[in-house]
Design an enzyme around this catalytic site. Structure first.
Site, mmCIF file in Angstrom:
data_model
loop_
_atom_site.group_PDB
_atom_site.id
_atom_site.type_symbol
_atom_site.label_atom_id
_atom_site.label_comp_id
_atom_site.label_asym_id
_atom_site.label_seq_id
_atom_site.Cartn_x
_atom_site.Cartn_y
_atom_site.Cartn_z
ATOM 1 C CB SER A 266 -0.633 0.240 1.205
ATOM 2 O OG SER A 266 -1.117 1.158 1.922
ATOM 3 C CE LYS A 267 1.390 7.352 -3.948
ATOM 4 N NZ LYS A 267 3.310 7.246 -4.533
ATOM 5 N NE ARG A 268 -3.901 4.353 5.060
ATOM 6 C CZ ARG A 268 -4.624 3.475 6.065
ATOM 7 N NH1 ARG A 268 -4.946 2.349 4.984
ATOM 8 N NH2 ARG A 268 -4.305 3.044 7.674
ATOM 9 C CB ILE A 270 5.206 4.671 1.334
ATOM 10 C CG1 ILE A 270 5.543 3.123 1.725
ATOM 11 C CG2 ILE A 270 6.663 4.526 0.803
ATOM 12 C CD1 ILE A 270 5.177 1.793 0.771
ATOM 13 C CG ASP A 284 3.748 4.983 -7.163
ATOM 14 O OD1 ASP A 284 3.722 5.068 -8.586
ATOM 15 O OD2 ASP A 284 3.847 6.488 -6.922
#
Length: 511
Positions: A266-268, A270, A284
């Site tokens: 998840s991009k959360r 980071i 990403d």
RNA sequence: GGCGCGUUCGUCUAGCGGUUAGGACGCCGGCCUCUCACGCCGGUAACACGGGUUCGAUCCCCGUACGCGCUACCA
């Protein structure tokens, strides 16, 4: 009896434009792409932007840009032409409305006027009866406000009054939906587990389920290759195909990719590229591009995450065109994979080292020019790159690693001096300096011979001279072979640097 | 909770009834060597568990455990 595929293979990658490309999406795109290329088929890009609340400006352009960077370009799609467009679902609403009429006429779909509150009440009633997953399905639909229960005049009245409505799929009771997944084999679901999925939302846009079936059919998609998260939705889709009287494409559901700690990528959490929480990895794709990964290495790695050529092959390094010839859906794994940065890094180094030197030179030149680094000539740069490339993990390391090829060192590594610059170093270096100044030809062989003459003469190991010379000439203690390095630098430069260092470098107390 | 999918070294995987269970990354040794890198040699480490079927199961079947997915007017 399996029907022979007479049509050319047509596959699609159908992301929702969220603003970034997930590693998992990249793999889905890649497998679709490889499958298409392998079979001389067409790879279609379709943007699933029917959720207007999630609209992100410029997202699809960004998506195309990243895919292109990765070497995955579509045959059809936004910006690619193609005769099956439009390729934005948001521009196809009239198509869905027209098509869904057929479903309603066939008795496979119906209007529903229930408000969110009414639906919530219905769910609550079910929960009170001990139902864990309340559903809008055969058991309750004739108690709701929909065209199944209302008379046709009542329905017309509701619509005329402008009452918000959705169109729902009328999932039959007691049906088994069975299909062959190209990766998982036979999978079956009972229709009783499925609810009457909304097909057209009250804002007039279709849901994924309707749109993907209609578009896949209209765009003549032959194989659906997508993530496993869609597996549970297949029975709905199958029923839609059936109700339209269409054949469903073949399907292949790919296993998902996870963080090293097993969590979802998840991009959360980071924020920065260099501050990734333990056990996590950046999902990403853009981050990898920015960090300087070779696109071919990322593709190679991603391809191997869930696929391998089998047949006793032990090849690990694949260039993109090799992937095309080797790829096969039958060799895609069923189980989930964990993203391992270590192996990606290794592949990156391998790919970098295999790049033709002239290619790397071409990529390096703009940056060198921009940074006003005088690389003398293409030929000089070529020699440096050729000598150094097997030692780099990333191309970005080139300048910091090789700066001394382009300018005299300004600093000398402190630890290096302590370790390598002994009390006799200056003397030996100067003798070496004198020896090479006499050389007619300044090449690896003669330089080495010159150095050995000095070390023999003083009866010291070659390293006693090699290390101080390296330090004097480069300022650092690591690098390519010394003789190669000196040859490239040239006699004049080497002599100048040696003299300077012999005079400047301090001798720390004897070890 | 229900339904579905999955489970071979730490990680990616090979294997498709009989193998000393193979390779790669990582890690640890060693060689090469002027350092680093490359390269080479060696080592470490796995069939989730329990029942069947079978002369024989990593492989076929059934359970259990664990993991993941789905369970929206999101995709």
């Amino acid at each position: 009896m399996r029907k022979e595929p007479v049509l050319t293979v047509r596959v699609r990658f159908a992301p929702s434009p969220t603003g970034f490309v997930h590693i998992g999406s990249l793999r889905t795109a890649l497998y679709n792409y490889l499958f298409a290329k392998k079979h001389n088929g067409r790879f279609v890009l379709r943007i699933e932007d029917t959720d207007r609340s999630r609209f992100v400006e410029g997202a699809s352009e960004n998506l195309v840009r990243i895919l292109e960077w990765a070497g995955i370009s579509a045959d059809e799609g936004p910006g690619y032409n193609g005769t099956y467009g439009p390729y934005f679902q948001s521009q196809r609403t009239s198509i869905y409305k027209e098509q869904v009429e057929k479903l309603i006429n066939a008795g496979a779909a119906y209007y529903a006027f229930d408000t969110p509150q009414e639906i919530e009440q219905m769910r609550q009633r079910q929960r009170n009866q001990g139902v864990h997953t309340p559903k809008y399905d055969y058991s309750v639909r004739d108690q709701m406000r929909n065209s199944l229960r209302l008379s046709s005049s009542e329905v017309e009245e509701e619509i005329a009054n402008g009452t918000a409505f959705v169109i729902r799929l009328k999932i039959p009771k007691d049906r088994i939906f069975r299909f062959q997944d190209r990766i998982r084999g036979e999978v079956e679901f009972s229709s009783d587990e499925i609810d009457d999925q909304v097909l057209i939302k009250s804002d007039g846009f279709p849901t994924y389920h309707l749109a993907n079936v209609v578009d896949d059919h209209l765009m003549e998609i032959t194989h659906i290759i997508r993530g496993e998260e869609w597996l549970s939705s297949v029975p709905k889709h199958l029923f839609i195909y059936e109700s339209f009287g269409w054949d469903a494409p073949e399907m292949a559901h790919l296993p998902l990719i996870f963080n090293p700690d097993g969590s979802k990528m998840s991009k959360r959490n980071i924020q920065s590229l260099d501050d990734i929480p333990a056990g996590k990895v950046d999902p990403d794709v853009e981050s990898y591009r920015r960090k300087g990964y070779e696109n071919s290495a990322l593709i190679n790695y991603i391809a191997l995450l869930g696929w391998n050529p089998g047949k006793g092959t032990e090849q690990e390094i694949f260039m993109p065109d090799e992937l095309v010839t080797e790829f096969s859906l039958d060799r895609v794994n069923k189980s989930r994979a964990i993203f391992d940065l270590n192996k990606l890094n290794w592949l990156n180094k391998e790919h970098l080292g295999r790049q033709p030197t002239e290619e790397l030179v071409k990529r390096l030149e703009p940056e060198l020019t921009q940074k006003k680094i005088d690389y003398k000539s293409d030929q000089y740069l070529y020699q440096v790159v050729d000598l150094v490339k097997s030692r780099l993990a990333f191309l970005q390391e080139f300048i910091p690693y090789s700066h001394y090829f382009f300018q005299d060192p300004e600093h000398f590594d402190e630890k290096g001096i302590r370790k390598r610059w002994k009390s006799d170093s200056a003397k030996l270096v100067l003798e070496f300096c004198q020896e090479i100044s006499k050389l007619e030809t300044f090449d690896v062989k003669s330089i080495e011979e010159a150095l050995r003459r000095i070390s023999d003469h003083h009866d010291v190991g070659a390293g006693r001279i090699i290390h101080p010379v390296r330090l004097a000439v480069t300022g650092v203690t690591v690098g390519p072979g010394l003789f190669e390095l000196l040859q490239i630098l040239g006699k004049e430069t080497v002599i100048r640097r040696l003299k300077y260092a012999a005079e400047k470098l301090p001798v720390y107390k004897q070890q």
